[in-house]
Design a protein around this motif. Sequence first.
Motif, PDB file in Angstrom:
ATOM      1  N   LEU A 282      42.174  37.266  30.695  1.00 34.85           N
ATOM      2  CA  LEU A 282      41.075  36.706  29.928  1.00 34.85           C
ATOM      3  C   LEU A 282      40.505  37.788  29.020  1.00 34.85           C
ATOM      4  O   LEU A 282      40.068  38.840  29.488  1.00 34.85           O
ATOM      5  N   GLY A 283      40.505  37.526  27.698  1.00 31.86           N
ATOM      6  CA  GLY A 283      40.047  38.529  26.746  1.00 31.86           C
ATOM      7  C   GLY A 283      41.059  39.636  26.575  1.00 31.86           C
ATOM      8  O   GLY A 283      40.747  40.815  26.712  1.00 31.86           O
TER       9      GLY A 283
ATOM     10  N   ASP B  94      54.550  30.738  43.328  1.00 35.25           N
ATOM     11  CA  ASP B  94      54.026  32.031  43.773  1.00 35.25           C
ATOM     12  C   ASP B  94      52.611  32.242  43.234  1.00 35.25           C
ATOM     13  O   ASP B  94      52.215  31.650  42.226  1.00 35.25           O
ATOM     14  N   PRO B  95      51.856  33.134  43.873  1.00 33.71           N
ATOM     15  CA  PRO B  95      50.479  33.387  43.426  1.00 33.71           C
ATOM     16  C   PRO B  95      50.432  34.013  42.026  1.00 33.71           C
ATOM     17  O   PRO B  95      51.428  34.528  41.515  1.00 33.71           O
ATOM     18  N   VAL B  96      49.247  33.969  41.431  1.00 32.27           N
ATOM     19  CA  VAL B  96      49.017  34.590  40.133  1.00 32.27           C
ATOM     20  C   VAL B  96      47.989  35.712  40.288  1.00 32.27           C
ATOM     21  O   VAL B  96      47.180  35.718  41.225  1.00 32.27           O
ATOM     22  N   LEU B  97      48.048  36.656  39.355  1.00 33.51           N
ATOM     23  CA  LEU B  97      47.038  37.701  39.248  1.00 33.51           C
ATOM     24  C   LEU B  97      46.306  37.499  37.937  1.00 33.51           C
ATOM     25  O   LEU B  97      46.916  37.434  36.868  1.00 33.51           O
ATOM     26  N   VAL B  98      44.982  37.386  38.002  1.00 30.61           N
ATOM     27  CA  VAL B  98      44.137  37.234  36.819  1.00 30.61           C
ATOM     28  C   VAL B  98      43.478  38.576  36.516  1.00 30.61           C
ATOM     29  O   VAL B  98      42.964  39.244  37.427  1.00 30.61           O
ATOM     30  N   LEU B  99      43.506  38.976  35.249  1.00 26.54           N
ATOM     31  CA  LEU B  99      42.832  40.195  34.816  1.00 26.54           C
ATOM     32  C   LEU B  99      41.608  39.849  33.986  1.00 26.54           C
ATOM     33  O   LEU B  99      41.673  39.001  33.087  1.00 26.54           O
ATOM     34  N   PHE B 100      40.492  40.495  34.303  1.00 33.32           N
ATOM     35  CA  PHE B 100      39.307  40.444  33.443  1.00 33.32           C
ATOM     36  C   PHE B 100      38.796  41.875  33.354  1.00 33.32           C
ATOM     37  O   PHE B 100      38.048  42.352  34.209  1.00 33.32           O
ATOM     38  N   LEU B 101      39.247  42.576  32.309  1.00 31.88           N
ATOM     39  CA  LEU B 101      39.090  44.020  32.218  1.00 31.88           C
ATOM     40  C   LEU B 101      37.932  44.411  31.298  1.00 31.88           C
ATOM     41  O   LEU B 101      37.226  43.567  30.751  1.00 31.88           O
ATOM     42  N   GLY B 102      37.747  45.730  31.160  1.00 32.51           N
ATOM     43  CA  GLY B 102      36.815  46.260  30.180  1.00 32.51           C
ATOM     44  C   GLY B 102      35.350  46.072  30.496  1.00 32.51           C
ATOM     45  O   GLY B 102      34.511  46.238  29.612  1.00 32.51           O
ATOM     46  N   SER B 103      34.981  45.704  31.704  1.00 31.72           N
ATOM     47  CA  SER B 103      33.598  45.395  32.074  1.00 31.72           C
ATOM     48  C   SER B 103      33.017  44.258  31.242  1.00 31.72           C
ATOM     49  O   SER B 103      31.806  44.177  31.005  1.00 31.72           O
ATOM     50  N   ASN B 104      33.884  43.346  30.782  1.00 33.36           N
ATOM     51  CA  ASN B 104      33.392  42.166  30.054  1.00 33.36           C
ATOM     52  C   ASN B 104      32.498  41.294  30.915  1.00 33.36           C
ATOM     53  O   ASN B 104      31.679  40.531  30.388  1.00 33.36           O
ATOM     54  N   ILE B 105      32.636  41.388  32.238  1.00 32.61           N
ATOM     55  CA  ILE B 105      31.753  40.618  33.111  1.00 32.61           C
ATOM     56  C   ILE B 105      30.302  41.020  32.886  1.00 32.61           C
ATOM     57  O   ILE B 105      29.385  40.231  33.095  1.00 32.61           O
ATOM     58  N   GLY B 106      30.077  42.260  32.415  1.00 30.77           N
ATOM     59  CA  GLY B 106      28.726  42.725  32.166  1.00 30.77           C
ATOM     60  C   GLY B 106      28.058  42.081  30.978  1.00 30.77           C
ATOM     61  O   GLY B 106      26.837  42.208  30.807  1.00 30.77           O
ATOM     62  N   ASN B 107      28.812  41.395  30.114  1.00 29.63           N
ATOM     63  CA  ASN B 107      28.215  40.722  28.961  1.00 29.63           C
ATOM     64  C   ASN B 107      27.640  39.354  29.301  1.00 29.63           C
ATOM     65  O   ASN B 107      27.026  38.707  28.448  1.00 29.63           O
ATOM     66  N   PHE B 108      27.851  38.899  30.543  1.00 27.65           N
ATOM     67  CA  PHE B 108      27.261  37.646  30.992  1.00 27.65           C
ATOM     68  C   PHE B 108      25.902  37.916  31.634  1.00 27.65           C
ATOM     69  O   PHE B 108      25.718  38.931  32.321  1.00 27.65           O
ATOM     70  N   GLU B 109      24.970  36.987  31.433  1.00 29.59           N
ATOM     71  CA  GLU B 109      23.752  37.019  32.237  1.00 29.59           C
ATOM     72  C   GLU B 109      24.128  36.748  33.695  1.00 29.59           C
ATOM     73  O   GLU B 109      25.161  36.126  33.961  1.00 29.59           O
ATOM     74  N   PRO B 110      23.302  37.208  34.668  1.00 29.77           N
ATOM     75  CA  PRO B 110      23.695  37.071  36.077  1.00 29.77           C
ATOM     76  C   PRO B 110      24.109  35.662  36.486  1.00 29.77           C
ATOM     77  O   PRO B 110      25.125  35.482  37.167  1.00 29.77           O
TER      78      PRO B 110
ATOM     79  N   LEU C 182      39.085  42.800  38.438  1.00 28.85           N
ATOM     80  CA  LEU C 182      37.871  42.769  37.629  1.00 28.85           C
ATOM     81  C   LEU C 182      37.434  44.188  37.299  1.00 28.85           C
ATOM     82  O   LEU C 182      37.187  44.999  38.196  1.00 28.85           O
ATOM     83  N   GLY C 183      37.347  44.503  36.009  1.00 28.86           N
ATOM     84  CA  GLY C 183      36.807  45.786  35.581  1.00 28.86           C
ATOM     85  C   GLY C 183      35.296  45.722  35.517  1.00 28.86           C
ATOM     86  O   GLY C 183      34.728  44.716  35.087  1.00 28.86           O
ATOM     87  N   ALA C 184      34.623  46.809  35.936  1.00 30.61           N
ATOM     88  CA  ALA C 184      33.162  46.830  35.913  1.00 30.61           C
ATOM     89  C   ALA C 184      32.666  48.253  35.718  1.00 30.61           C
ATOM     90  O   ALA C 184      33.129  49.181  36.394  1.00 30.61           O
ATOM     91  N   ASP C 185      31.733  48.414  34.792  1.00 29.65           N
ATOM     92  CA  ASP C 185      31.129  49.714  34.533  1.00 29.65           C
ATOM     93  C   ASP C 185      30.014  49.963  35.544  1.00 29.65           C
ATOM     94  O   ASP C 185      29.297  49.040  35.947  1.00 29.65           O
ATOM     95  N   LEU C 186      29.869  51.219  35.950  1.00 31.80           N
ATOM     96  CA  LEU C 186      28.895  51.572  36.974  1.00 31.80           C
ATOM     97  C   LEU C 186      27.586  52.067  36.364  1.00 31.80           C
ATOM     98  O   LEU C 186      27.561  52.606  35.258  1.00 31.80           O
TER      99      LEU C 186
END
Length: 337
Positions: free
Chosen positions: A95-96, A167-183, A205-209
């Motif tokens: 995604l992205g 077979d299962p899938v692996l989903v990538l959501f990288l770059g701390s893009n999750i941080g651009n969403f409101e909680p 899931l990538g996430a900035d600290l």
Amino acid sequence: MSQPQPQISSPRLVIHDLTKQDGHTNFAHDVRAGLSSSPKHLFPKYLYDELGSRLFEAICAVPEYYLTRAEHEILSTHADDIVAATADCDTLIELGSGSAEKTRQIIEAMIRHRGELLFVPIDISASALKASSEALLGSYPELWIRAYAADYYQALETLPSRSADLDPVLVLFLGSNIGNFEPVEALNFLRAIRRVLRPGDALLLGADLKKDPAELEAAYNDPLGVTRAFIVNELERVNRELDANFDLWAFGLRSFYNDQLGRVEVYLESLCRQTVQVRALPLTVEFAQGERIHVENAYKFDVDSLRRLGNETGFELERTWLDTAKRFTSNLFRVAA
């Protein structure tokens, strides 16, 4: 939702372009809503037109923007560990995806493990998606691509259903893009991902600290002005697509870390009193000197908050990898039983 008519560039590449369906109408609606609000705002998803995508790639190269380098270090060092933890996966969904440069580390590790791989990149920029897909196919003859030019929710709703014997899938959501969403939006988004997955599927899931505010603010306002060019390009897009007359040099970039909310807030600030016409809407927008347009938030995390995020959305946090400076995390979530 019915499948969009695919564009088939080669037997190994199919692109489903959903952006042509109602993208212009949605853009006009969102610009009107954002510029008519008090305080004014714009939607960050519209930053990524063709020029915006290229400008973001340039941001990733400036010294202050550590996020891309930190994540690349993690993926370069631990790609085989990540793939070993998802050994049965033969499909990779991103995604992205953007240029998919970081993704190459995972693609190469999965091809080493599985031989062939189906890659499903999803990106709002159809041109960036086509360019990156063709570059990947030129590098990896074992790769097949089924791409979606769409926003996240459009693509998730359009992905074909999977039978239980696959077979299962692996989903990538990288770059701390999750941080651009409101909680609340982050919860809803991860639940939307969860709805298309089955037990055994995984999410990386990538996430900035959270860290020193000065380091965070510098990452979103580099002295070369590349970040400003990226953010102000959304005003140029309004000029181009909606016949507006924004003076791009009449707005400055302002980025602040809000410690209480744990997020970097990014604004465009009017440097003078001015009036802007958006003739295609039609809409007249008045700006006072110092008035700001909110463009995006970038939330920062710690491992405990990421674990809670997974628990509330149907995932279990299995593994976390850090870069050597411990600024960034890649987190492997498994669909909860």
